[in-house]
Scaffold this active site. Structure first.
Site, PDB file in Angstrom:
ATOM      1  N   SER A  90       0.857  -1.178   0.000  1.00 23.81           N
ATOM      2  CA  SER A  90       0.000   0.000   0.000  1.00 23.81           C
ATOM      3  C   SER A  90       0.893   1.228   0.000  1.00 23.81           C
ATOM      4  CB  SER A  90      -0.881   0.004   1.261  1.00 23.81           C
ATOM      5  OG  SER A  90      -1.522   1.257   1.447  1.00 23.81           O
ATOM      6  N   TYR A  95      -2.282  -1.023  10.501  1.00 24.20           N
ATOM      7  CA  TYR A  95      -2.332  -1.347   9.073  1.00 24.20           C
ATOM      8  C   TYR A  95      -0.997  -1.011   8.416  1.00 24.20           C
ATOM      9  CZ  TYR A  95      -3.714  -1.102   4.137  1.00 24.20           C
ATOM     10  OH  TYR A  95      -3.788  -1.265   2.777  1.00 24.20           O
TER      11      TYR A  95
END
Length: 268
Positions: free
Chosen positions: A132, A145
């Site tokens: 990401s 995350y």
């Protein structure tokens, strides 16, 4: 010779889009997901095999991959399964944190370990791990995350060094925002009143207007296909305008300058 890709998290979003793209390019696709009985689209496509796999279940994972490797040749593994955990750290339970790490990090490690001896002996193969833009730069309410995605990035780079001697490539695709249901179905979260202003500011990035500016899943899937087929030793593929903007800022101005810039946006 027809090639085969193994994909985790193929039930929806980027995983399903990637499965459809590779299938359209003439590949065999092993599309894995936790609930294959709910799948209505991929199961109808030629050369697509839908299989049950929960990346947090180490026993099921080993049995599934052992069975696949006894009956199929695999050329590319796409570690796509994952979800977002959003909120202030002190609002999360231990169970939420452990579940995030189990899926986003341990799932990638387990899948990679399961395929490593096969690719090593075969002396070729490509492992593609989805990270990401928040695995390249931190962001508020994304601490755990980001921790998993930063970890996958470092893990992938390290494994690339380990496996290069055997002709095996490890690659990272780091998308920014994607116009999928990730912000709904694929999110878990928690709220803490002390962070009300910060949460409200972050949520502006998930507004319909902002999501409309995100990349289409088909565009990110195309980057994955490029990583699988370009024949290069490139490690990181930054996917999407927003991800490239963040990454370019970090490389051009330096990490510390970027941290100070982002931090100033969230001081009230």
């Amino acid at each position: 010779m027809q090639k085969t890709i193994f994909i985790t998290g193929a039930s929806s979003g980027l995983g399903k889009t990637a499965a459809k793209l590779f299938q359209s390019k003439g590949w065999n696709v092993m599309a894995t997901m936790r609930k294959p009985e709910d799948e209505r689209e991929l199961s109808q496509l030629e050369n697509v095999t839908v299989l049950k796999l929960d990346v947090t279940d180490s026993k099921e994972l080993k049995e599934t991959i052992d069975d696949i490797l006894e009956n199929h040749e695999i050329d590319v593994v796409l570690n796509n399964a994952g979800y977002g955990l959003v909120g202030p750290l002190e609002a999360f339970t231990d169970e939420q944190i452990k579940a995030q790490i189990e899926t986003n990090l341990m799932g990638v490690i387990r899948i990679t370990k399961a395929f490593t001896p096969y690719f090593r002996l075969k002396k070729e193969g490509i492992l593609i791990n989805i990270t990401s833009s928040f695995g390249l730069t931190g962001f508020p309410t994304c601490s755990v995350y980001s921790a998993t995605k930063f970890a996958v990035d470092g893990f992938s780079e390290s494994m690339g060094y380990e496996l290069a001697q055997f002709g095996v490539k490890v690659k990272i695709v780091a998308p920014g925002g994607i116009q999928t249901d990730f912000a709904g179905r694929s999110l878990d979260g928690a709220y803490h009143e002390a962070y009300q202003q910060l949460i409200a500011k972050v949520q502006e990035g998930y507004s319909p207007e902002q999501i409309a500016n995100y990349s289409k899943p088909e565009d990110i899937a195309q980057v994955i296909y490029e990583a699988a087929t370009d024949g290069t030793d490139q490690l990181r593929y930054i996917a999407g305008k927003d991800a490239n903007a963040l990454y370019n800022e970090r490389t051009e101005t330096g990490a510390e300058a970027q941290v100070q810039r982002i931090q100033s946006d969230f001081v009230f």
